[in-house]
Motif scaffolding. Structure first.
Motif: not given
Length: 132
Positions: A65-81
């Motif tokens: 899950x942490x690795x997937x979150x890092x990939x999302x972050x590198x792609x510029x994908x953010x969680x909506x607060x």
């Protein structure tokens, strides 16, 4: 005059092509992330359902899950607060309502499903419970 017109047309064509490439890339990122979001949701559910914090399987799921979150972050994908924020229909989808004296008008009290965005585009809105 004909040369200048041709040069201007070519410049317009080049600029339009650059914009189209950028849009195609953005659409590709969004399409890929849309397909990965159910996997991220299931990994988060697995972490929440775990009972033994020393379970090696739990640690593996957390690392994934942490690795997937890092990939999302590198792609510029953010969680909506969402939690504690004021409801905004641009970013949130209200699926439940509650009367809560402790919460403000239109305040999000529970996130049922995380939402994600890429740049200023919503990939998936946050599914939330709204108070008052």
């Amino acid at each position: 005059d004909k040369y200048l017109r041709t040069l201007a047309e070519f410049d317009n064509f080049r600029n339009r092509t650059i914009k189209e490439k950028a849009l195609m890339y953005d659409d590709g990122v969004i399409s890929a992330v849309e397909k990965l979001l159910p996997v991220a949701d299931n990994l988060e559910r697995a972490v929440q359902a775990a009972t033994d914090e020393n379970d090696p399987l739990l640690k593996g799921v957390q690392m994934t899950l942490s690795q997937l979150a890092e990939i999302f972050q590198a792609m510029g994908v953010e969680e909506i607060p969402a939690l504690g924020e004021k409801f905004d229909p641009t970013w949130h989808a209200a699926v439940a309502h509650e009367e809560n004296e402790d919460a403000g008008e239109g305040e999000i009290t529970m996130v049922l499903q995380k939402g994600y965005k890429y740049k200023d585009r919503v990939i998936r809105p946050s599914m939330v419970k709204v108070a008052n």
